[in-house]
Design a protein around this motif. Sequence first.
Motif, PDB file in Angstrom:
ATOM      1  N   GLU A 167       0.823  -1.200   0.000  1.00  0.00           N
ATOM      2  CA  GLU A 167       0.000   0.000   0.000  1.00  0.00           C
ATOM      3  C   GLU A 167       0.862   1.257   0.000  1.00  0.00           C
ATOM      4  O   GLU A 167       1.950   1.274   0.575  1.00  0.00           O
ATOM      5  CB  GLU A 167      -0.898   0.031   1.246  1.00  0.00           C
ATOM      6  N   ASN A 168       0.361   2.296  -0.642  1.00  0.00           N
ATOM      7  CA  ASN A 168       0.955   3.625  -0.542  1.00  0.00           C
ATOM      8  C   ASN A 168       0.023   4.484   0.299  1.00  0.00           C
ATOM      9  O   ASN A 168      -1.044   4.892  -0.169  1.00  0.00           O
ATOM     10  CB  ASN A 168       1.128   4.260  -1.932  1.00  0.00           C
ATOM     11  N   ILE A 169       0.404   4.713   1.543  1.00  0.00           N
ATOM     12  CA  ILE A 169      -0.466   5.429   2.466  1.00  0.00           C
ATOM     13  C   ILE A 169       0.076   6.830   2.727  1.00  0.00           C
ATOM     14  O   ILE A 169       1.252   7.000   3.071  1.00  0.00           O
ATOM     15  CB  ILE A 169      -0.579   4.671   3.816  1.00  0.00           C
ATOM     16  N   GLU A 170      -0.791   7.817   2.554  1.00  0.00           N
ATOM     17  CA  GLU A 170      -0.428   9.187   2.915  1.00  0.00           C
ATOM     18  C   GLU A 170      -0.590   9.326   4.421  1.00  0.00           C
ATOM     19  O   GLU A 170      -1.689   9.211   4.963  1.00  0.00           O
ATOM     20  CB  GLU A 170      -1.353  10.176   2.195  1.00  0.00           C
ATOM     21  N   LYS A 171       0.532   9.554   5.105  1.00  0.00           N
ATOM     22  CA  LYS A 171       0.518   9.597   6.563  1.00  0.00           C
ATOM     23  C   LYS A 171      -0.363  10.738   7.069  1.00  0.00           C
ATOM     24  O   LYS A 171      -0.277  11.866   6.603  1.00  0.00           O
ATOM     25  CB  LYS A 171       1.936   9.765   7.122  1.00  0.00           C
ATOM     26  N   LYS A 172      -1.237  10.413   8.012  1.00  0.00           N
ATOM     27  CA  LYS A 172      -2.114  11.411   8.614  1.00  0.00           C
ATOM     28  C   LYS A 172      -1.960  11.364  10.122  1.00  0.00           C
ATOM     29  O   LYS A 172      -1.591  10.342  10.694  1.00  0.00           O
ATOM     30  CB  LYS A 172      -3.580  11.131   8.259  1.00  0.00           C
ATOM     31  N   LYS A 173      -2.260  12.478  10.752  1.00  0.00           N
ATOM     32  CA  LYS A 173      -2.254  12.500  12.207  1.00  0.00           C
ATOM     33  C   LYS A 173      -3.455  11.710  12.702  1.00  0.00           C
ATOM     34  O   LYS A 173      -4.593  11.994  12.326  1.00  0.00           O
ATOM     35  CB  LYS A 173      -2.350  13.940  12.716  1.00  0.00           C
ATOM     36  N   PRO A 174      -3.240  10.693  13.528  1.00  0.00           N
ATOM     37  CA  PRO A 174      -4.365   9.877  13.974  1.00  0.00           C
ATOM     38  C   PRO A 174      -5.330  10.644  14.865  1.00  0.00           C
ATOM     39  O   PRO A 174      -4.921  11.260  15.849  1.00  0.00           O
ATOM     40  CB  PRO A 174      -3.683   8.732  14.752  1.00  0.00           C
ATOM     41  N   GLU A 175      -6.594  10.656  14.496  1.00  0.00           N
ATOM     42  CA  GLU A 175      -7.643  11.291  15.286  1.00  0.00           C
ATOM     43  C   GLU A 175      -8.650  10.195  15.635  1.00  0.00           C
ATOM     44  O   GLU A 175      -9.584   9.933  14.889  1.00  0.00           O
ATOM     45  CB  GLU A 175      -8.316  12.416  14.488  1.00  0.00           C
ATOM     46  N   ILE A 176      -8.435   9.566  16.772  1.00  0.00           N
ATOM     47  CA  ILE A 176      -9.258   8.425  17.155  1.00  0.00           C
ATOM     48  C   ILE A 176     -10.300   8.862  18.179  1.00  0.00           C
ATOM     49  O   ILE A 176      -9.987   9.549  19.150  1.00  0.00           O
ATOM     50  CB  ILE A 176      -8.395   7.287  17.748  1.00  0.00           C
ATOM     51  N   ASP A 177     -11.528   8.447  17.958  1.00  0.00           N
ATOM     52  CA  ASP A 177     -12.648   8.845  18.809  1.00  0.00           C
ATOM     53  C   ASP A 177     -12.777   7.895  20.005  1.00  0.00           C
ATOM     54  O   ASP A 177     -13.696   7.093  20.082  1.00  0.00           O
ATOM     55  CB  ASP A 177     -13.928   8.853  17.963  1.00  0.00           C
ATOM     56  N   TYR A 178     -11.842   8.017  20.949  1.00  0.00           N
ATOM     57  CA  TYR A 178     -11.868   7.145  22.120  1.00  0.00           C
ATOM     58  C   TYR A 178     -13.062   7.427  23.019  1.00  0.00           C
ATOM     59  O   TYR A 178     -13.673   6.507  23.570  1.00  0.00           O
ATOM     60  CB  TYR A 178     -10.568   7.302  22.920  1.00  0.00           C
ATOM     61  N   ALA A 179     -13.402   8.716  23.188  1.00  0.00           N
ATOM     62  CA  ALA A 179     -14.534   9.085  24.050  1.00  0.00           C
ATOM     63  C   ALA A 179     -15.826   8.488  23.509  1.00  0.00           C
ATOM     64  O   ALA A 179     -16.633   7.925  24.261  1.00  0.00           O
ATOM     65  CB  ALA A 179     -14.642  10.602  24.157  1.00  0.00           C
ATOM     66  N   GLY A 180     -16.028   8.602  22.191  1.00  0.00           N
ATOM     67  CA  GLY A 180     -17.228   8.051  21.587  1.00  0.00           C
ATOM     68  C   GLY A 180     -17.311   6.545  21.760  1.00  0.00           C
ATOM     69  O   GLY A 180     -18.382   5.991  22.034  1.00  0.00           O
ATOM     70  N   THR A 181     -16.169   5.874  21.630  1.00  0.00           N
ATOM     71  CA  THR A 181     -16.128   4.425  21.778  1.00  0.00           C
ATOM     72  C   THR A 181     -16.506   4.001  23.194  1.00  0.00           C
ATOM     73  O   THR A 181     -17.308   3.084  23.400  1.00  0.00           O
ATOM     74  CB  THR A 181     -14.717   3.895  21.455  1.00  0.00           C
ATOM     75  N   PHE A 182     -15.946   4.701  24.192  1.00  0.00           N
ATOM     76  CA  PHE A 182     -16.224   4.360  25.598  1.00  0.00           C
ATOM     77  C   PHE A 182     -17.701   4.553  25.926  1.00  0.00           C
ATOM     78  O   PHE A 182     -18.335   3.686  26.542  1.00  0.00           O
ATOM     79  CB  PHE A 182     -15.360   5.208  26.523  1.00  0.00           C
ATOM     80  N   VAL A 183     -18.257   5.683  25.518  1.00  0.00           N
ATOM     81  CA  VAL A 183     -19.654   5.983  25.830  1.00  0.00           C
ATOM     82  C   VAL A 183     -20.583   5.005  25.108  1.00  0.00           C
ATOM     83  O   VAL A 183     -21.591   4.555  25.661  1.00  0.00           O
ATOM     84  CB  VAL A 183     -19.997   7.439  25.454  1.00  0.00           C
ATOM     85  N   PHE A 184     -20.226   4.669  23.865  1.00  0.00           N
ATOM     86  CA  PHE A 184     -21.032   3.691  23.129  1.00  0.00           C
ATOM     87  C   PHE A 184     -21.014   2.339  23.835  1.00  0.00           C
ATOM     88  O   PHE A 184     -22.047   1.671  23.971  1.00  0.00           O
ATOM     89  CB  PHE A 184     -20.503   3.545  21.698  1.00  0.00           C
ATOM     90  N   LEU A 185     -19.830   1.916  24.276  1.00  0.00           N
ATOM     91  CA  LEU A 185     -19.690   0.636  24.974  1.00  0.00           C
ATOM     92  C   LEU A 185     -20.545   0.629  26.239  1.00  0.00           C
ATOM     93  O   LEU A 185     -21.207  -0.369  26.553  1.00  0.00           O
ATOM     94  CB  LEU A 185     -18.218   0.405  25.325  1.00  0.00           C
ATOM     95  N   LEU A 186     -20.567   1.752  26.969  1.00  0.00           N
ATOM     96  CA  LEU A 186     -21.377   1.864  28.187  1.00  0.00           C
ATOM     97  C   LEU A 186     -22.865   1.752  27.850  1.00  0.00           C
ATOM     98  O   LEU A 186     -23.619   1.054  28.536  1.00  0.00           O
ATOM     99  CB  LEU A 186     -21.094   3.204  28.869  1.00  0.00           C
ATOM    100  N   SER A 187     -23.279   2.433  26.797  1.00  0.00           N
ATOM    101  CA  SER A 187     -24.694   2.413  26.408  1.00  0.00           C
ATOM    102  C   SER A 187     -25.152   1.016  26.013  1.00  0.00           C
ATOM    103  O   SER A 187     -26.176   0.514  26.506  1.00  0.00           O
ATOM    104  CB  SER A 187     -24.927   3.385  25.240  1.00  0.00           C
ATOM    105  N   ILE A 188     -24.391   0.364  25.133  1.00  0.00           N
ATOM    106  CA  ILE A 188     -24.790  -0.964  24.646  1.00  0.00           C
ATOM    107  C   ILE A 188     -24.683  -2.016  25.749  1.00  0.00           C
ATOM    108  O   ILE A 188     -25.528  -2.913  25.849  1.00  0.00           O
ATOM    109  CB  ILE A 188     -23.942  -1.369  23.428  1.00  0.00           C
ATOM    110  N   SER A 189     -23.653  -1.932  26.598  1.00  0.00           N
ATOM    111  CA  SER A 189     -23.486  -2.903  27.687  1.00  0.00           C
ATOM    112  C   SER A 189     -24.675  -2.844  28.650  1.00  0.00           C
ATOM    113  O   SER A 189     -25.193  -3.888  29.076  1.00  0.00           O
ATOM    114  CB  SER A 189     -22.190  -2.636  28.451  1.00  0.00           C
ATOM    115  N   SER A 190     -25.109  -1.639  28.974  1.00  0.00           N
ATOM    116  CA  SER A 190     -26.251  -1.473  29.886  1.00  0.00           C
ATOM    117  C   SER A 190     -27.523  -2.042  29.268  1.00  0.00           C
ATOM    118  O   SER A 190     -28.300  -2.733  29.933  1.00  0.00           O
ATOM    119  CB  SER A 190     -26.455   0.011  30.218  1.00  0.00           C
ATOM    120  N   LEU A 191     -27.714  -1.748  27.978  1.00  0.00           N
ATOM    121  CA  LEU A 191     -28.900  -2.257  27.289  1.00  0.00           C
ATOM    122  C   LEU A 191     -28.871  -3.780  27.203  1.00  0.00           C
ATOM    123  O   LEU A 191     -29.902  -4.444  27.419  1.00  0.00           O
ATOM    124  CB  LEU A 191     -28.983  -1.650  25.888  1.00  0.00           C
TER     125      LEU A 191
END
Length: 496
Positions: A192-216
């Motif tokens: 692959e030829n990948i253009e390097k980008k600054k990683p912008e990972i949505d950790y907060a969204g992942t945690f809150v989603f996990l909390l919501s689905i786990s409770s449900l």
Amino acid sequence: MDKAFSKNRKLTKRPFVLAAVILAMFMGAIEATIVSTAMPAIVADLGGFTLYSWVFSSYLLMNAATVLIYGKLSDIFGRKPVLIIGILIFLVGSFLCGLANSMEQLIFFRLLQGLGAGAVMPIATTIVGDIYTKEERAKVQGYLSSVWGISAVTGPALGGLLVEYVSWRFVFWINLPLGVLAISGLFMFLHENIEKKKPEIDYAGTFVFLLSISSLMFLLVEGGFRFPWLSGQSVGLLAVSAAAFIVFIRIERRAVSPMMPFNLWRVRSILIANIVSFTTGVMLIGISSFLPTYVQGVMGQSATVAGFTLTAMSIGWPIASTLSGKMLLSIGYRKTTIIGGLSLIFGSLLFVFMNAESGPWWAAASSFFVGVGMGLTSTAFIVSIQNSVEWDQRGAATAANMFMRNLGNTVGAALLGGVLNSRLQSFLNNQPDESMRSLSIDSINQLLGKKSEVLSASVFRVLQEGLSYSLHAIYVVVFIFAVFSFLFLLLLKKGE
């Protein structure tokens, strides 16, 4: 010149990359069916029938929570490293699952397995979208789905044979050689030829989603069984799930690189594809998780025969996937998916009318028609979505659709597991004989295991009827979701 050379080099590696991707998807297909076939034997060995659905729910929860992150990471760092890391995590989890000595341990190791599985299906599918042209994708995605389906055929049959003649632990260990071969192929042949980008990972969204689905999920599985639906615990869990989901939506709208790119949902065909992927995900987990238990526990058939009934779905799926690629070009996207929706309704209706006397052929026919519906719709969805976005969003868009299917699996496993437990407990509590009312849900462990021979005829009959009664309720829910799927497909614009 360098770019042209790199492109040519990548194109010359396409058959080898495709082979590696097929192996990775083979592993995913085996996982989807072989564990279901082995579950009655696992419950008979480890006990804990009340935890039955958690074996699926824990795996699916981590899968659903990570699939979008893997999709985003693959857009940033490339498909190759992210997929290889995901496969490695999956293999570690698979190895540990085979060593589990209790249902609690198995559930924990399934969490780890699911953490890696989130990378496998969406990125493997995305790689095919990358290395083949727009004109080639319909044919290749149909072919890829066919290979996935054909490989899945071996899952139930192999699972039944391993359970009967070796050990259920090998249903997890069989992933190890497949994963190693897939990693080797990707490492050597995918460039692959990948253009390097600054990683912008949505950790907060992942945690809150996990909390919501786990409770449900906890509410759906345990509500009406361990605590009443109308209780403080139920209200509390529902409130936590709802609040976390609202926060999740707010985070996603403000995030620089959101876990769920809601802008993709503005395209009508993508919106409907994602919604129907959720509803069919509920159907898929309801059939694949609980059908082997029905065939073995209610019909009294062997694990091998139970595997055969699921194999029928895996036969219908690839046949329909192959046809779907051709139908998309001849009759269009809308008509292809609507035919698939009708097949889902017919197959699920057969499940509703199934009983102990129907026999495994009835179960197999029901599975086949559901598989046809899945094959027609899923292939059409992937092709449509990948043709609607550019390269830098293709990973996220494909992962979003996989996410909705996985979310449907996750919610479905919890919802249907809760239906199973509550209906079975209600059936036992309403028995006229006081000695029968003393039976518990975990008494099903004996019905599914070799200890069934020591049960009295009356206890055996009550447990068998209770299992049939509760599983029938699951098939009614599956049929309702099939109807919803069809109604949403009718909303597609004519000419699509």
